[in-house]
Design a protein around this motif. Structure first.
Motif, short mmCIF file in Angstrom:
data_model
loop_
_atom_site.label_atom_id
_atom_site.label_comp_id
_atom_site.label_asym_id
_atom_site.label_seq_id
_atom_site.Cartn_x
_atom_site.Cartn_y
_atom_site.Cartn_z
N GLY A 28 10.00 73.49 35.61
CA GLY A 28 10.48 74.68 36.31
C GLY A 28 11.85 74.52 36.94
O GLY A 28 12.46 75.51 37.37
N LEU A 29 12.35 73.32 37.00
CA LEU A 29 13.67 73.09 37.59
C LEU A 29 14.76 73.51 36.61
O LEU A 29 14.64 73.34 35.41
N SER A 30 15.82 74.05 37.15
CA SER A 30 16.92 74.50 36.29
C SER A 30 17.69 73.30 35.75
O SER A 30 17.81 72.27 36.41
N ILE A 31 18.22 73.45 34.55
CA ILE A 31 18.99 72.39 33.90
C ILE A 31 20.39 72.93 33.62
O ILE A 31 20.57 73.84 32.81
N ASP A 32 21.37 72.37 34.31
CA ASP A 32 22.74 72.81 34.07
C ASP A 32 23.35 72.04 32.91
O ASP A 32 22.87 70.96 32.53
N SER A 33 24.39 72.58 32.32
CA SER A 33 25.05 71.94 31.19
C SER A 33 25.88 70.76 31.67
O SER A 33 26.28 70.70 32.84
N PRO A 34 26.15 69.80 30.78
CA PRO A 34 27.02 68.69 31.16
C PRO A 34 28.36 69.19 31.67
O PRO A 34 28.91 70.16 31.15
N GLY A 35 28.86 68.54 32.71
CA GLY A 35 30.13 68.95 33.29
C GLY A 35 30.98 67.76 33.64
O GLY A 35 30.54 66.61 33.55
N ILE A 36 32.19 68.03 34.05
CA ILE A 36 33.14 66.98 34.43
C ILE A 36 33.23 66.95 35.94
O ILE A 36 33.59 67.94 36.58
N ALA A 37 32.87 65.83 36.52
CA ALA A 37 32.91 65.66 37.96
C ALA A 37 34.28 65.17 38.40
O ALA A 37 35.19 64.99 37.59
N GLU A 38 34.42 64.94 39.69
CA GLU A 38 35.68 64.45 40.24
C GLU A 38 36.09 63.14 39.58
O GLU A 38 35.27 62.25 39.37
N GLY A 39 37.36 63.03 39.23
CA GLY A 39 37.86 61.83 38.56
C GLY A 39 37.62 61.83 37.07
O GLY A 39 37.78 60.80 36.41
N GLY A 40 37.22 62.97 36.52
CA GLY A 40 37.01 63.06 35.07
C GLY A 40 35.70 62.48 34.59
O GLY A 40 35.50 62.33 33.38
N LYS A 41 34.77 62.16 35.50
CA LYS A 41 33.50 61.56 35.11
C LYS A 41 32.58 62.61 34.45
O LYS A 41 32.55 63.76 34.88
N LEU A 42 31.87 62.18 33.43
CA LEU A 42 30.89 63.04 32.76
C LEU A 42 29.60 63.03 33.58
O LEU A 42 29.07 61.98 33.90
N ARG A 43 29.10 64.23 33.88
CA ARG A 43 27.93 64.37 34.75
C ARG A 43 26.82 65.07 33.97
O ARG A 43 26.99 66.21 33.52
N LEU A 44 25.68 64.40 33.81
CA LEU A 44 24.58 64.90 32.99
C LEU A 44 23.33 65.11 33.85
O LEU A 44 23.00 64.27 34.69
N ASN A 45 22.65 66.23 33.61
CA ASN A 45 21.38 66.48 34.27
C ASN A 45 20.31 65.60 33.62
O ASN A 45 20.15 65.60 32.40
N ALA A 46 19.57 64.86 34.44
CA ALA A 46 18.57 63.92 33.91
C ALA A 46 17.42 64.63 33.21
O ALA A 46 16.69 64.00 32.43
N LEU A 47 17.24 65.93 33.44
CA LEU A 47 16.16 66.67 32.81
C LEU A 47 16.53 67.21 31.43
O LEU A 47 15.69 67.83 30.77
N MET A 48 17.76 67.01 31.01
CA MET A 48 18.15 67.49 29.68
C MET A 48 17.33 66.80 28.59
O MET A 48 17.20 65.57 28.61
#
Length: 306
Positions: A28-48
């Motif tokens: 039931g938790l929302s899953i956001d798409s991969p995005g770019i965090a501060e410093g250009g880091k790739l940020r992935l939702n663990a529920l993907m």
């Protein structure tokens, strides 16, 4: 117990290895798409789901090693059900433990709160093997995980999440959950590759896995830094640190890669598991290290030329 994809939890429940009073679904938790965090880091939702991670354009461009490792996980159906966080938290496995105990092995082993090991009869501890395919790749990428609890959150290097203790393989408390996976981006040319050996390919848990990362020097044909991480040979993922240092000793070549493979096989001490003997795993380790080293060097060269 928390259930994300359930591809590890539900089979364990069917075998009676875990009998939770309550199973809480995370679907039931929302899953956001991969995005770019501060410093250009790739940020992935663990529920993907793993399949979504592997085919995501951002992941394929910025973390191709992770996409390659996911391709070796289970079957297509498993990759669509299993999640990134679930694979990171995969329970350690043993050919004696991961089966029904209603008709054999009645006397409990260490993992069943007993005092014996069926795999190593005179063993003094549990040697159940950690076999998650994505983890060696993520460790090579210096990934961090964001761990969330009811009242706080913390970031830790993924490598520090694994204790090496088969009875408690993860440094997580009962009220913590992996929320995000954060992957920094390289500043120089890089080549990566992943190798998995099993008798039936991805349909089977690994006999061993090897992930390689080569960061190229600004000038010449040498390597400025390297990561070599081995999985499925002990109760946690293992960095081949001596081999990593040796990679930068001289220009990259097939001769050097053969020497590095020998160093890895000497440095890593696998436990026998799932029918694989230690001498067999040592020999496999040489081949499964050499191949991704060659591919990583080729990819690093292509990247620099591009």
């Amino acid at each position: 117990r928390l259930a994300a994809g359930g591809t590890d939890l539900f089979p364990r429940m069917k075998l009676g290895l875990t009998q939770p009073e309550v199973v809480v679904s995370l679907k039931g938790l929302s899953i956001d798409s991969p995005g770019i965090a501060e410093g250009g880091k790739l940020r992935l939702n663990a529920l993907m789901p793993l399949a979504d991670v592997a085919r995501n354009p951002e992941v394929r461009q910025k973390a191709p090693l992770l996409a390659e490792a996911i391709g070796s996980v289970g079957s297509n159906q498993i990759r669509h059900m299993g999640t990134l966080g679930g694979n990171i938290c995969l329970e350690n496995r043993c050919s004696y433990y991961n089966q029904s105990h209603t008709f054999q092995f009645v006397e409990p082993c260490f993992k069943r709160n007993g005092s014996r090991c069926y795999l190593i009869p005179k063993g003094k501890k549990c040697v159940a093997v950690f076999q998650a395919d994505t983890v060696p790749a993520l460790i090579c990428l210096d990934a961090k995980v964001l761990i969330t609890a009811a009242d706080n959150s913390r970031q830790v290097l993924l490598e520090k999440l694994y204790t090496g203790d088969a009875l408690k393989p993860l440094a997580l408390s009962q009220d913590e959950i992996i929320d995000r996976v954060i992957i920094p981006q390289p500043e120089t040319g890089r080549g990566t590759a992943f190798s998995k050996f099993s008798l039936r390919g991805g349909l089977e848990f690994a006999a061993l896995t090897v992930a390689v990362r080569l960061d190229m020097a600004d000038k010449g044909d040498g390597c400025a830094a390297a990561r070599i991480t081995v999985g499925a040979v002990s109760s946690g993922p293992v960095r081949a640190r001596k081999a990593e240092k040796a990679v930068s000793a001289e220009p990259l070549s097939e001769k050097l890669f053969q020497e590095i493979a020998e160093i890895v096989a000497a440095e890593i001490h696998p436990v026998m598991h799932h029918g694989y003997s230690i001498p067999f795993l040592k020999e496999c380790l040489k081949t499964q290290t050499y191949r991704p080293l060659v591919r990583a060097a080729e990819r690093a060269g292509n990247h620099r030329e591009g």
